[in-house]
Design a protein around this motif. Structure first.
Motif: not given
Length: 759
Positions: A17-26, A35-43
């Motif tokens: 999950l943090t890898q995906l988050h890092a790519n989104l930031v990049y 993408w925020v909603a998607l990250l929260l679903k995976h959280c």
């Protein structure tokens, strides 16, 4: 963007999950609602830490309904009621409306605050939505009033299975078995949730026959169904039945979940059987079960209660940051139970957060291991904290500690705390008050509490009878056992010991024989009481005959009574007979050697005393040090013979010297018969003249107001010389002096003692 899709498909851990988050930031996409909603679903799916989920949510400036909904679901997964309500209010302020499907989630999670969402559902026209409607009804069924839930249920034209199940569960929640059963019988169809609700309801009531009947009739069972039945056995204390049911569950191929393991392990904790505990650990090893923090916590508790402290501590240490209050308390309680108060206190002091159970475990540990003063000091610390307020369990330990210390002022302070904190007492709480007052020498207060009790049990009677016995109130003890029988409470072994002891201390031989003969099958302790009664009255030959006629082997209490009677009546031969038996039964009890030495000393047989001393050295027995303590301003002051360590020692010895002159003027001569050494009379007089009870009384005279009652506790019997001296002091100083020795109470007043010189 395809590489992001590949990462999303592979997310199975926080690292992914943090890898995906890092790519989104990049790629500067981390602010986008999608993408925020998607990250929260995976959280929510992988159980990401709360701080991380909040960081993601706060990264979007204008969250839309999807983002809010994802965050609400995350909070729902955590069971975070307050956060759900707070986030919903944020949505209102921003004008964001959640979808209809969100309301059932909000209502179920918000508890009593669900009424707020009910109003919104009606206002927004979603009142007929079956999911929202079921959520509202479920909320009222769980949080009350259940009658409102029933009104909503009755208004429904079409009811789903979920509606029926919500009402049945609601009625069980409020203990209404009749309505739950009526609805169950009325249902057009049922599912596994319906049947499980009935099993759970009956199991929580302790009606295991009914629970088992519904469980056996279930057309299909889920792991939750098995857990409900297992929990019923566990909560009712049927550990072996729970284990058998667990075996059945495994044999049917149903895989236990974390809850199953916790229930089974917890049931074995209550049973406290190390063999059963080992059997469940073997099952865990065989199945190669992954132990999460909940299962490990249950294992800590089970091993602790079964006495396997090393294993319990191993799991406790493995838990690390996942240790909760239950885990800490289990280990503290286990250490205290085996008397390792150092380890218990070490953990107690390290606890990040203490609750009332933590304090109770440590206070009870001190109280039950003979450290009453430490129990009270820790309780004083507890009263200064805001986090934990004392409850009845706390006060039972504290009152017991005050009783053991004989600290009446501290005991009265503890009773006031009961009132200040509005603590309602059960029979156990009242019994602890009777014990405290009895042991502090205030038998009238003990009687008052006893009479105030609406319901009494055998323990209530036994404590007060024991109190009468130690104060020499034989007739009152006999009256109380009669009252006890009138109330339909059957006397037990302890009751008869108390009454016979009271007869012994009051010299009531005829009454004692009558009580003894009324016992259907007298125990060895009852014989010991009769030997004591006969011996004190000088009927030593009769006492010896009774011992010889006993249908069981005499224990140390029997020969101890005969030895003490031999000391009182200076019967050397019988004293030797009793002592020789005692040296075999309890070779390390120094009191027996000292009593025999006292008998020899009264006969001037110094060589025999030397022989007893030599035996003590050979066996490795040391004489118990006599001490006395007295209470002043909430603190206990302890003295030993010849003690000069007290800060007010100069004043104590000045008063002792003044009293000595006054007593000699009134004809007092020191009784030196208890001195166990063949030394000059002057040295003997000095030895008995500085006995611990005399020093304690002089301290009390120094610090207390004129006319105040003096209360002293001594760990050994009062000697003849001190008894005579205290009688004279009570008259000279016009004070009532109450001394509790290890055998009974002595109430000295105006030159007389309540024991009538018979103890």
């Amino acid at each position: 963007m395809s590489h992001l899709g590949n990462i999303v498909c592979r997310i199975s851990s926080l690292k992914h999950l943090t890898q995906l988050h890092a790519n989104l930031v990049y790629n500067s996409l981390h602010h986008h609602n999608y993408w925020v909603a998607l990250l929260l679903k995976h959280c929510t799916r992988i159980g990401a830490p709360l701080a991380y989920a909040r960081l993601i949510f706060n990264s979007v400036l204008c969250p839309n309904g999807h983002v809010f909904t994802s965050m609400l679901k995350y909070y729902a997964h955590l069971g975070a009621h307050d956060e759900v309500v707070s986030l919903f209010r944020q949505m209102q302020c921003r004008g964001v409306r959640p979808g209809t499907f969100v309301y059932p989630l909000l209502i179920r999670l918000a508890g009593n605050a669900g009424i707020l969402f009910h109003a919104h559902v009606i206002k927004l026209g979603h009142g007929l939505d079956r999911y929202a409607r079921n959520g509202i009804m479920d909320m009222y069924a769980k949080c009350g009033p259940v009658e409102v839930a029933r009104e909503l249920f009755d208004e429904m034209h079409e009811r789903t299975l979920a509606d029926w199940n919500s009402m049945i569960s609601g009625y069980w929640k409020w203990g209404n078995e009749v309505e739950a059963r009526i609805l169950f019988d009325m249902m057009p169809e049922r599912n596994v949730i319906t049947w499980t609700a009935m099993v759970t309801g009956y199991a929580k009531m302790g009606a295991l026959k009914s629970a088992t009947r519904y469980f056996n009739e279930m057309p299909e069972k889920s792991v939750v169904s098995w857990n409900a039945m297992l929990s019923g056995y566990a909560q009712s204390g049927f550990a072996e039945e729970a284990l058998r049911l667990f075996d059945d569950m495994m044999n049917t191929g149903v895989q236990p979940n974390e809850t199953t393991w916790v229930i089974v392990i917890s049931s074995l904790s209550l049973h406290g059987d190390p063999c059963l505990a080992d059997s469940i650990v073997r099952k865990i090893d065989q199945k190669k079960i992954h132990l999460n923090c909940f299962v490990k916590t249950a294992l800590v508790d089970m091993h602790a209660k079964c006495g396997s402290l090393e294993t319990a501590r191993k799991f406790f240490d493995e838990l690390g940051v996942f240790r909760n209050s239950v885990t800490w308390n289990a280990m503290i309680s286990a250490y205290a139970r085996v008397g390792d108060l150092t380890s218990a206190r070490e953990l107690f002091d390290k606890m990040p957060e203490k609750n009332v159970v933590s304090w109770n475990s440590m206070i009870a540990g001190y109280a039950q291991n003979g450290q009453s003063a430490m129990a009270i000091e820790l309780f004083k610390d507890m009263t200064t904290t805001e986090d934990s307020k004392p409850d009845e369990v706390t006060m039972v330990s504290v009152l017991s500690a005050c009783g053991h210390l004989g600290a009446l002022k501290l005991g009265n302070w503890a009773v006031n705390i009961l009132s200040e904190n509005h603590i309602n007492l059960s029979i156990s709480g009242y019994n602890s008050m009777i014990f405290m007052y009895s042991r502090c020498g205030s038998v009238e207060d003990a009687k008052r509490i006893f009479q105030e009790m609406v319901t009494r049990d055998v323990v209530s009677y036994n404590i007060l009878i024991a109190g009468f016995a130690t104060h020499g109130h034989g007739k009152e003890a006999i009256e109380l056992i009669s009252k006890m029988k009138e109330e339909g409470i059957e006397p037990d072994r302890v009751t008869y010991i108390g009454v016979l002891t009271a007869c012994s201390h009051a010299g009531l031989l005829e009454e004692g024989w009558k009580v003894f003969k009324s016992i259907q099958v007298p125990a060895v302790d009852h014989y010991a009481c009769m030997v004591d009664l006969l011996g004190r009255l000088g009927e030593l030959e009769e006492a010896k005959k009774l011992i010889e006629s006993m249908p069981m082997k005499a224990h140390a209490g029997v020969y101890g009574s005969l030895l003490n009677a031999s000391r009182i009546h200076k019967r050397v031969e019988l004293g030797e007979l009793a002592a020789n038996n005692l040296f075999e039964l309890e070779p390390y009890n120094s009191g027996n050697y000292i009593l025999l030495s006292n008998i020899y000393a009264s006969a001037g047989r110094w060589e025999d005393i030397d022989r007893v001393r030599a035996t003590m050295r050979t066996v490795g027995v040391k004489k118990t040090i006599g001490w006395s303590w007295v209470e002043d301003k909430g603190k206990m002051h302890k003295f030993i013979v010849g003690d000069r360590s007290h800060e007010q020692s100069e004043g104590i010895y000045r008063i002792l010297s003044e009293l000595g002159r006054k007593m000699r003027r009134d004809g007092y001569t020191a009784d030196k018969s208890c001195v166990l050494r063949d030394v000059e009379d002057e040295e003997k007089e000095e030895m008995v003249g500085t006995h611990s009870e005399k020093l304690a009384i002089c301290f009390a005279l120094l610090v207390s107001e004129a006319g105040a009652i003096i209360r002293v506790v001594k760990n050994l019997r009062v000697c003849w010389d001190c008894h005579t001296a205290i009688k004279m002091i009570s008259k000279l100083e016009q004070r009532e002096i109450i001394v509790r020795d290890n055998n009974r109470f002595h109430r000295f007043s105006n030159g007389l003692c309540s024991c009538k010189d018979y103890w």
